[in-house]
Design a protein around this motif. Structure first.
Motif, PDB file in Angstrom:
ATOM      1  N   MET A 196      35.562  53.425  38.293  1.00  7.59           N
ATOM      2  CA  MET A 196      36.193  52.322  37.724  1.00  7.59           C
ATOM      3  C   MET A 196      37.596  51.798  38.920  1.00  7.59           C
ATOM      4  O   MET A 196      37.456  50.591  39.208  1.00  7.59           O
ATOM      5  CB  MET A 196      37.288  52.564  36.573  1.00  7.59           C
ATOM      6  CG  MET A 196      37.678  51.501  35.849  1.00  7.59           C
ATOM      7  SD  MET A 196      36.233  50.367  35.307  1.00  7.59           S
ATOM      8  CE  MET A 196      37.139  48.904  34.632  1.00  7.59           C
ATOM      9  N   ASP A 197      37.791  52.742  39.527  1.00  7.70           N
ATOM     10  CA  ASP A 197      38.861  52.409  40.923  1.00  7.70           C
ATOM     11  C   ASP A 197      38.091  51.554  41.879  1.00  7.70           C
ATOM     12  O   ASP A 197      38.550  50.486  42.423  1.00  7.70           O
ATOM     13  CB  ASP A 197      39.334  53.593  41.312  1.00  7.70           C
ATOM     14  CG  ASP A 197      40.019  53.392  42.694  1.00  7.70           C
ATOM     15  OD1 ASP A 197      40.768  52.395  42.742  1.00  7.70           O
ATOM     16  OD2 ASP A 197      40.254  54.183  43.999  1.00  7.70           O
ATOM     17  N   ARG A 198      36.676  51.953  42.159  1.00  2.00           N
ATOM     18  CA  ARG A 198      35.969  51.262  43.168  1.00  2.00           C
ATOM     19  C   ARG A 198      35.606  49.816  42.570  1.00  2.00           C
ATOM     20  O   ARG A 198      35.468  48.831  43.526  1.00  2.00           O
ATOM     21  CB  ARG A 198      34.803  51.929  43.569  1.00  2.00           C
ATOM     22  CG  ARG A 198      35.282  52.964  44.567  1.00  2.00           C
ATOM     23  CD  ARG A 198      33.914  53.807  44.840  1.00  2.00           C
ATOM     24  NE  ARG A 198      34.371  55.261  45.585  1.00  2.00           N
ATOM     25  CZ  ARG A 198      35.022  56.234  45.793  1.00  2.00           C
ATOM     26  NH1 ARG A 198      35.397  56.385  44.118  1.00  2.00           N
ATOM     27  NH2 ARG A 198      35.247  56.988  46.218  1.00  2.00           N
ATOM     28  N   LEU A 199      35.225  49.903  41.370  1.00  2.00           N
ATOM     29  CA  LEU A 199      34.913  48.428  40.581  1.00  2.00           C
ATOM     30  C   LEU A 199      36.120  47.542  40.627  1.00  2.00           C
ATOM     31  O   LEU A 199      35.831  46.254  40.908  1.00  2.00           O
ATOM     32  CB  LEU A 199      34.394  48.663  39.276  1.00  2.00           C
ATOM     33  CG  LEU A 199      32.958  49.279  39.170  1.00  2.00           C
ATOM     34  CD1 LEU A 199      32.741  49.783  37.860  1.00  2.00           C
ATOM     35  CD2 LEU A 199      31.794  48.656  39.863  1.00  2.00           C
ATOM     36  N   SER A 200      37.347  48.158  40.436  1.00  2.00           N
ATOM     37  CA  SER A 200      38.541  47.171  40.254  1.00  2.00           C
ATOM     38  C   SER A 200      38.704  46.749  41.493  1.00  2.00           C
ATOM     39  O   SER A 200      39.353  45.770  41.751  1.00  2.00           O
ATOM     40  CB  SER A 200      39.570  48.104  39.668  1.00  2.00           C
ATOM     41  OG  SER A 200      39.258  48.467  38.181  1.00  2.00           O
ATOM     42  N   LEU A 201      38.741  47.563  42.479  1.00  2.00           N
ATOM     43  CA  LEU A 201      39.037  47.119  43.820  1.00  2.00           C
ATOM     44  C   LEU A 201      38.297  45.992  44.311  1.00  2.00           C
ATOM     45  O   LEU A 201      38.390  44.943  45.016  1.00  2.00           O
ATOM     46  CB  LEU A 201      39.006  48.192  45.008  1.00  2.00           C
ATOM     47  CG  LEU A 201      39.956  48.967  45.319  1.00  2.00           C
ATOM     48  CD1 LEU A 201      39.959  50.334  45.997  1.00  2.00           C
ATOM     49  CD2 LEU A 201      41.300  48.408  45.806  1.00  2.00           C
ATOM     50  N   GLY A 202      36.719  45.984  43.993  1.00  4.29           N
ATOM     51  CA  GLY A 202      35.875  44.918  44.345  1.00  4.29           C
ATOM     52  C   GLY A 202      36.238  43.568  43.396  1.00  4.29           C
ATOM     53  O   GLY A 202      36.044  42.505  44.011  1.00  4.29           O
ATOM     54  N   MET A 203      36.478  43.893  42.243  1.00  4.74           N
ATOM     55  CA  MET A 203      36.918  42.840  41.397  1.00  4.74           C
ATOM     56  C   MET A 203      38.077  42.018  41.838  1.00  4.74           C
ATOM     57  O   MET A 203      38.201  40.814  42.043  1.00  4.74           O
ATOM     58  CB  MET A 203      37.148  43.281  39.931  1.00  4.74           C
ATOM     59  CG  MET A 203      35.734  43.690  39.248  1.00  4.74           C
ATOM     60  SD  MET A 203      36.251  44.470  37.508  1.00  4.74           S
ATOM     61  CE  MET A 203      36.747  42.903  36.692  1.00  4.74           C
ATOM     62  N   LEU A 204      39.408  42.805  42.261  1.00  7.46           N
ATOM     63  CA  LEU A 204      40.287  42.062  42.863  1.00  7.46           C
ATOM     64  C   LEU A 204      40.168  41.433  44.012  1.00  7.46           C
ATOM     65  O   LEU A 204      40.602  40.374  44.326  1.00  7.46           O
ATOM     66  CB  LEU A 204      41.619  43.181  43.173  1.00  7.46           C
ATOM     67  CG  LEU A 204      42.008  43.792  41.917  1.00  7.46           C
ATOM     68  CD1 LEU A 204      42.598  45.285  41.936  1.00  7.46           C
ATOM     69  CD2 LEU A 204      42.918  42.958  40.996  1.00  7.46           C
ATOM     70  N   LEU A 205      39.276  42.027  44.780  1.00  5.44           N
ATOM     71  CA  LEU A 205      39.036  41.297  46.190  1.00  5.44           C
ATOM     72  C   LEU A 205      38.264  40.142  46.107  1.00  5.44           C
ATOM     73  O   LEU A 205      38.522  39.173  46.529  1.00  5.44           O
ATOM     74  CB  LEU A 205      38.166  42.256  47.029  1.00  5.44           C
ATOM     75  CG  LEU A 205      38.073  41.873  48.544  1.00  5.44           C
ATOM     76  CD1 LEU A 205      39.395  41.869  49.281  1.00  5.44           C
ATOM     77  CD2 LEU A 205      37.195  42.836  49.253  1.00  5.44           C
ATOM     78  N   VAL A 206      37.393  40.142  45.138  1.00  4.59           N
ATOM     79  CA  VAL A 206      36.427  38.923  44.722  1.00  4.59           C
ATOM     80  C   VAL A 206      37.246  38.118  44.165  1.00  4.59           C
ATOM     81  O   VAL A 206      37.172  36.711  44.310  1.00  4.59           O
ATOM     82  CB  VAL A 206      35.157  39.339  43.964  1.00  4.59           C
ATOM     83  CG1 VAL A 206      34.360  38.168  43.615  1.00  4.59           C
ATOM     84  CG2 VAL A 206      34.092  40.196  44.627  1.00  4.59           C
ATOM     85  N   GLY A 207      38.112  38.376  43.137  1.00  4.69           N
ATOM     86  CA  GLY A 207      38.844  37.386  42.454  1.00  4.69           C
ATOM     87  C   GLY A 207      40.003  36.593  43.397  1.00  4.69           C
ATOM     88  O   GLY A 207      40.200  35.604  43.150  1.00  4.69           O
TER      89      GLY A 207
END
Length: 361
Positions: free
Chosen positions: A89-100
Motif C-alpha cells: 500500500m505504501d508503494r501504491l500510495s506513493l505512486g498515487m500522490l506523485l500522479v495526483g
C-alpha cells in the motif's frame, strides 16, 4: 480579518484535511453532481452518510497518528495493515500522490488555457514554482498556506452554491430527473455512491494527516478531524442542493458550479474560476507534502529535495493534459482507496472512546 492562530493543532488538522479533499473535482461541482446530485434529493442522504464517514475516518487516522507519534503515513499503514500489506500500500500510495501532483499541475495548465488564453505550460510551471516555494517552508509553510487559502476557497464554493440556491430557476422536474440511477461504478444507490466517494478521497488526507502525529495532543487531533469532516459535509451538502435545484441546466456542463457562478453574475464567474485554481493549488501542495513527508522528515533538506524532485518529474507528465490523466488514473485511485477506507472502517476507534474522559473531550 483576524489572522488564524497557527499554533492551534486543531486548526492544522482541519485545514489540511479540507485542503486535501477539496480539489478541482469538488470545487468544479462535477464530483458532487456525479456522486450525489444525480440521485436527486436522495443524494442529500448520501451527503449525510459521507459526512459521517469523513468525521469517523478523520478521527481514526488522526488518533492513530498521534498514538504512534508518526511523521509520515508509513507508520500508520503498518499499524493498520501489517508490515507486508503496508509495504504494498505504501508503494501504491506513493505512486498515487506523485500522479495526483501531476494531475493538479495539468489542471492548472487547463485553467490558464481556458480562462486566460495562455499556453498550458504557463499554468503548469507557475503552479510547480509555487508548490516548491511552499514546501521549502516545511510543515509550517504548508499549514500557513492552507490556513489562508482553504477558508477562502471554501467560502467561495459555499457562497456560489448559496447564491445559486437563492436564485433557483430549475423546475420541479429537474430534481425528479436527477433521481435516475447513474451508469458505471456508481450504478445502484446513494449508499454505494457515498462509500465510493469517501474512499476515493481519503488517500491524500491519510498521507497528509499522518505527518502531524508527533505535533498534536489527542484532544487537538480529534477536534480538528471533527471540524474538518463536518465542514466537508456542509460544503458538499450546499453544493449538492444547488446542483439539484438547477439540474436541468447544469447536467451537461463539465464545470457545473462555474456555470452557476456565471449565471449569477459574470464577475462571480471570474471569482469562482479563482476558487477552482486555489483548489488545484492546495491539493497539489497536499500531494507533494504527503510524498515528500513519506521520504524525509518535514522541513529537512531531504524533504525539500524530495518535493522539488517530485514536482520537476511531474512537469512533463502534466503536459499530457488534464482530461487525459484524469480519465486514466482516477478510476484506479478509487479502487485503491476502497482498500484503505475498508481497513479504517473495520478498526473502530475504540481507544478514543475509552480514553476520551482522560483527554478532556
Amino acid at each position: 480579518m483576524r489572522c488564524p492562530d497557527l499554533r492551534s493543532g486543531s486548526l492544522k488538522v482541519a485545514v489540511l484535511y479540507i485542503g486535501g479533499v477539496i480539489g478541482a473535482g469538488f470545487a468544479s461541482g462535477q464530483e458532487i453532481m456525479q456522486f450525489f446530485a444525480v440521485f436527486g434529493t436522495r443524494g442529500l442522504w448520501g451527503v449525510a452518510l459521507a459526512t459521517a464517514l469523513f468525521v469517523y475516518l478523520g478521527v481514526a487516522v488522526q488518533t492513530t497518528a498521534v498514538r504512534l507519534e508518526s511523521t509520515g503515513y508509513r507508520e500508520v499503514l503498518e499499524h493498520l495493515l501489517g508490515r507486508s500489506l503496508a509495504a504494498v500500500m505504501d508503494r501504491l500510495s506513493l505512486g498515487m500522490l506523485l500522479v495526483g501532483l501531476g494531475i493538479m499541475l495539468a489542471g492548472s495548465g487547463a485553467i490558464f488555457q481556458e480562462q486566460l488564453g495562455l499556453p498550458p505550460a504557463a499554468g503548469v510551471l507557475v503552479l510547480a514554482a509555487l508548490i516548491v516555494a511552499v514546501l521549502w517552508g516545511g510543515l509550517n509553510g504548508v499549514v500557513t498556506v492552507n490556513a489562508v487559502l482553504v477558508p477562502l476557497k471554501l467560502g467561495l464554493v459555499i457562497g456560489v452554491a448559496l447564491l445559486a440556491l437563492a436564485t433557483a430557476w430549475g423546475s420541479p422536474g429537474s430534481a425528479a430527473h436527477a433521481g435516475a440511477s447513474p451508469p458505471g461504478l456508481l450504478a445502484g444507490n446513494w449508499v454505494w455512491a457515498a462509500l465510493l466517494y469517501v474512499s476515493y478521497n481519503m488517500v491524500v488526507p491519510v498521507a497528509v494527516l499522518s505527518t502531524l502525529g508527533r505535533h498534536l495532543s489527542p484532544a487537538e487531533a480529534v477536534r480538528g478531524a471533527l471540524a474538518g469532516g463536518i465542514m466537508l459535509g456542509l460544503a458538499a451538502g450546499v453544493v449538492a442542493a444547488a446542483i439539484i435545484a438547477h439540474y436541468g441546466q447544469v447536467r451537461l456542463y463539465q464545470v457545473p458550479l462555474l456555470y452557476l457562478a456565471g449565471a449569477v453574475h459574470p464577475v462571480v464567474g471570474v471569482m469562482f474560476s479563482v476558487a477552482i485554481w486555489l483548489a488545484v493549488f492546495t491539493t497539489g501542495i497536499a500531494n507533494a507534502h504527503g510524498f515528500a513527508g513519506r521520504l524525509a522528515l518535514p522541513g529537512s533538506r531531504g524533504y525539500r529535495l524530495a518535493g522539488l524532485g517530485a514536482t520537476l518529474i511531474m512537469v512533463p507528465v502534466a503536459l499530457l493534459g488534464f482530461v487525459t490523466l484524469v480519465r486514466f488514473f482516477y478510476p484506479l485511485f478509487g479502487l485503491i482507496g476502497l482498500v484503505l477506507a475498508g481497513v479504517l472502517l473495520s478498526r473502530p476507534v475504540a481507544g478514543f472512546w475509552r480514553e476520551r474522559a482522560k483527554i478532556g473531550i
